[in-house]
Design an enzyme around this catalytic site. Structure first.
Site, PDB file in Angstrom:
ATOM      1  CE  LYS A  27      78.699  23.987  65.663  1.00  0.00           C
ATOM      2  NZ  LYS A  27      80.269  23.826  65.005  1.00  0.00           N
ATOM      3  N   GLY A  28      75.571  30.018  66.867  1.00  0.00           N
ATOM      4  CA  GLY A  28      75.611  31.421  67.133  1.00  0.00           C
ATOM      5  C   GLY A  28      74.859  31.989  68.224  1.00  0.00           C
ATOM      6  CD  GLU A  78      70.670  33.801  63.355  1.00  0.00           C
ATOM      7  OE1 GLU A  78      71.261  33.126  64.096  1.00  0.00           O
ATOM      8  OE2 GLU A  78      70.839  33.479  62.051  1.00  0.00           O
ATOM      9  CG  ASP A  79      74.431  34.580  65.077  1.00  0.00           C
ATOM     10  OD1 ASP A  79      73.524  34.853  64.294  1.00  0.00           O
ATOM     11  OD2 ASP A  79      75.631  33.704  65.120  1.00  0.00           O
ATOM     12  CG  ASP A 132      75.497  39.361  55.949  1.00  0.00           C
ATOM     13  OD1 ASP A 132      76.720  39.600  56.545  1.00  0.00           O
ATOM     14  OD2 ASP A 132      75.086  39.575  55.085  1.00  0.00           O
ATOM     15  CE  LYS A 186      77.660  41.686  59.654  1.00  0.00           C
ATOM     16  NZ  LYS A 186      78.402  40.738  58.821  1.00  0.00           N
ATOM     17  CG  PHE A 197      83.256  38.683  58.840  1.00  0.00           C
ATOM     18  CD1 PHE A 197      82.139  37.915  58.512  1.00  0.00           C
ATOM     19  CD2 PHE A 197      84.186  37.811  59.752  1.00  0.00           C
ATOM     20  CE1 PHE A 197      81.844  36.552  58.884  1.00  0.00           C
ATOM     21  CE2 PHE A 197      83.923  36.732  60.040  1.00  0.00           C
ATOM     22  CZ  PHE A 197      82.900  35.935  59.690  1.00  0.00           C
TER      23      PHE A 197
HETATM   24  P1  IMP Z   1      72.376  35.717  56.668  1.00  0.00           P
HETATM   25  O1  IMP Z   1      71.415  34.470  55.929  1.00  0.00           O
HETATM   26  O2  IMP Z   1      73.086  36.320  55.459  1.00  0.00           O
HETATM   27  O3  IMP Z   1      71.410  36.728  57.298  1.00  0.00           O
HETATM   28  O4  IMP Z   1      73.294  35.161  57.525  1.00  0.00           O
HETATM   29  C1  IMP Z   1      72.899  34.991  58.831  1.00  0.00           C
HETATM   30  C2  IMP Z   1      74.147  34.031  59.302  1.00  0.00           C
HETATM   31  O5  IMP Z   1      75.331  34.173  59.089  1.00  0.00           O
HETATM   32  C3  IMP Z   1      74.166  34.238  60.927  1.00  0.00           C
HETATM   33  O6  IMP Z   1      73.180  33.559  61.374  1.00  0.00           O
HETATM   34  C4  IMP Z   1      75.536  34.289  61.312  1.00  0.00           C
HETATM   35  O7  IMP Z   1      75.966  32.958  61.657  1.00  0.00           O
HETATM   36  C5  IMP Z   1      76.330  34.270  59.815  1.00  0.00           C
HETATM   37  N1  IMP Z   1      76.889  35.678  59.818  1.00  0.00           N
HETATM   38  C6  IMP Z   1      76.239  36.732  59.201  1.00  0.00           C
HETATM   39  N2  IMP Z   1      77.073  37.935  59.451  1.00  0.00           N
HETATM   40  C7  IMP Z   1      78.370  37.288  60.174  1.00  0.00           C
HETATM   41  C8  IMP Z   1      79.454  38.297  60.820  1.00  0.00           C
HETATM   42  O8  IMP Z   1      79.511  39.146  60.394  1.00  0.00           O
HETATM   43  N3  IMP Z   1      80.164  37.190  61.370  1.00  0.00           N
HETATM   44  C9  IMP Z   1      80.075  36.064  61.575  1.00  0.00           C
HETATM   45  N4  IMP Z   1      78.964  35.241  61.367  1.00  0.00           N
HETATM   46  C10 IMP Z   1      77.926  36.063  60.378  1.00  0.00           C
HETATM   47 MG    MG Z   2      73.995  32.057  62.939  1.00  0.00          MG
END
Ligand code: IMP
Ligand code: MG
Length: 189
Positions: free
Chosen positions: A49-50, A105-106, A109, A137, A158
């Protein structure tokens, strides 16, 4: 309005986010400028949903022909760290074979979610998958993935707001902020 106790510092306000989205849209428009609408349509795919606030702002400034679609992929399960393998909960509803895909994507991470989805879409026959994200990040990335367009870079804090949630709350905040994680241990809604 009283500041929510879980909102620590506002890192980027609404005006600066909007300016950044316009800048990103310009670059994306430049990249796709030679796409001929008669034989090609870009498929923009938002990760729910982000993606919602970011995507809503971005697509209004895209000047090429596109189809907007969405996927739901779970990875964080409402927590503050990535706790499981990404799982597709809702797949796309259009055929992407031979298409230019723009994944929206929002935040990146670890990059695991986007890497997984990018591979998945390429296996489904996309001609090309480009990635745009409001934030990333870079210190936390665990896979070989770089967004093609990225709005803001942060450290490993976060974040909440502008689509980013903690336990599904705060996506509506019109800014990007750090979450006061020192309060989360005993937090009750
Ligand atoms: P990744 O697979 O670790 O890159 O995570 C990506 C997903 O985790 C993103 O689509 C976000 O929905 C969520 N996410 C990553 N970092 C944050 C944060 O700092 N706050 C809230 N959601 C996050
Ligand atoms: Mg997301």
């Amino acid at each position: 309005m009283v500041k929510h106790p879980l909102v620590k510092d506002i890192l980027v306000d609404r005006k600066n986010i909007d300016t950044k989205i316009s800048e990103l849209a310009k670059n994306v428009n430049e990249y796709y400028k030679n796409i001929n609408y008669k034989d090609s349509t870009v498929i923009t795919i938002g990760l729910l949903k982000g993606c919602v606030p970011f995507m809503a702002g971005l697509i209004k400034e895209l000047n090429f022909q596109c189809i907007t679609d969405y996927m739901i992929v779970s990875s964080y399960a409402g927590n503050i760290t990535n706790v499981q393998e990404p799982k597709i909960m809702n797949d796309i509803s259009v055929n992407i074979e031979g298409c230019h895909v723009l994944l929206i994507e929002d935040i990146i991470d670890t990059g695991i979610t986007l890497n997984f989805i990018k591979d998945y879409l390429l296996k489904k026959g996309a001609k090309e998958v480009k990635v745009i994200t409001l934030a990333s990040k870079p210190n936390k990335i665990k896979v070989d993935l770089k967004p093609d367009w990225n709005g803001f870079e942060f450290g490993d804090e976060f974040l909440i707001g502008f689509g980013l949630d903690y336990q599904e709350r705060f996506r509506n905040l019109p800014f990007l902020a750090t979450c006061d994680i020192s309060k989360l241990d005993n937090w009750k809604w």
